[in-house]
Write an enzyme that holds these catalytic residues in place. Structure first.
Site, PDB file in Angstrom:
ATOM      1  CG  ASN A   1      -0.259 -33.746   2.020  1.00 27.71           C
ATOM      2  OD1 ASN A   1       0.253 -32.942   1.238  1.00 27.71           O
ATOM      3  ND2 ASN A   1      -1.271 -33.429   2.793  1.00 27.71           N
TER       4      ASN A   1
ATOM      5  CB  THR B   1      -5.279 -33.627   5.423  1.00 31.09           C
ATOM      6  OG1 THR B   1      -6.410 -33.011   4.824  1.00 31.09           O
ATOM      7  CG2 THR B   1      -4.128 -32.638   5.558  1.00 31.09           C
TER       8      THR B   1
ATOM      9  CD  GLU C   1      -7.169 -23.669  -3.581  1.00 26.31           C
ATOM     10  OE1 GLU C   1      -7.248 -23.706  -2.346  1.00 26.31           O
ATOM     11  OE2 GLU C   1      -7.170 -24.695  -4.290  1.00 26.31           O
TER      12      GLU C   1
ATOM     13  NE  ARG D   1      -3.032 -35.140   0.419  1.00 30.64           N
ATOM     14  CZ  ARG D   1      -3.855 -34.135   0.722  1.00 30.64           C
ATOM     15  NH1 ARG D   1      -5.036 -34.382   1.270  1.00 30.64           N
ATOM     16  NH2 ARG D   1      -3.492 -32.881   0.475  1.00 30.64           N
TER      17      ARG D   1
END
Ligand code: UDP
Ligand code: MG
Length: 138
Positions: free
Chosen positions: A112, A91, A126, A102
């Site tokens: 990101n 992350t 999702e 990233r």
């Protein structure tokens, strides 16, 4: 066989990184079974990131995610959730392994470039948030 949700975030689309991300998926032989470009409303972004609603970064994140169009994709394959998370990198881009999306392209912990589901349960939720079963091939 797993499915996962991938998003090229507004910074990725703005900076011309759609092709770059897709190139990396295809290089890993990760199969794209659905894809579209959308521009989320604030409400839609808040719904998508509902798990983070208590976090200090929630308001900024949902503003960012509505700041321009995004590309949403469903990826399918064996172990694809973990394989795609590995391609994305951590992350926080400063902690992401060299060569990950990233590490190579993120400019900020928020901006990101990409999203990927983190588990089968969240992937299912999702994917349903953006796609009907009819829009998914394979
Ligand atoms: N994020 C942020 N600040 C933080 C942590 C996360 O702005 O301290 C943003 C970032 O864009 C991240 C998203 O919120 O991708 C969702 O956070 P999560 O912890 O789920 O990270 P991810 O699963 O995307 O690696
Ligand atoms: Mg997450």
């Amino acid at each position: 066989m797993e499915r996962t949700l991938s998003i090229i975030k507004p910074d990725g689309v703005r900076r011309g990184l759609i092709g770059e991300v897709i190139k990396r998926l295809e290089a890993e032989e990760i199969k794209i079974v659905a894809m579209k470009m959308i521009h989320m409303t604030k409400k839609e972004a808040q719904g998508f990131y509902a798990v983070h609603k208590e976090k200090p970064f929630f308001d900024s994140l949902t503003d960012f995610m509505t700041s321009g169009p995004i590309v949403v994709m469903v990826l399918q394959g064996e172990d694809v959730i973990a394989r795609y998370r590995k391609l994305m990198g951590a992350t926080n881009y400063k902690e992401a392994e060299p060569g990950t999306i990233r590490a190579d392209f993120a400019t900020d912990i928020e901006k990101n470039v990409v999203h990927g589901s983190d588990a089968p349960e969240t992937a299912a939720i999702e994917i349903k948030y953006f796609f009907s079963e009819l829009e998914i091939v394979g």
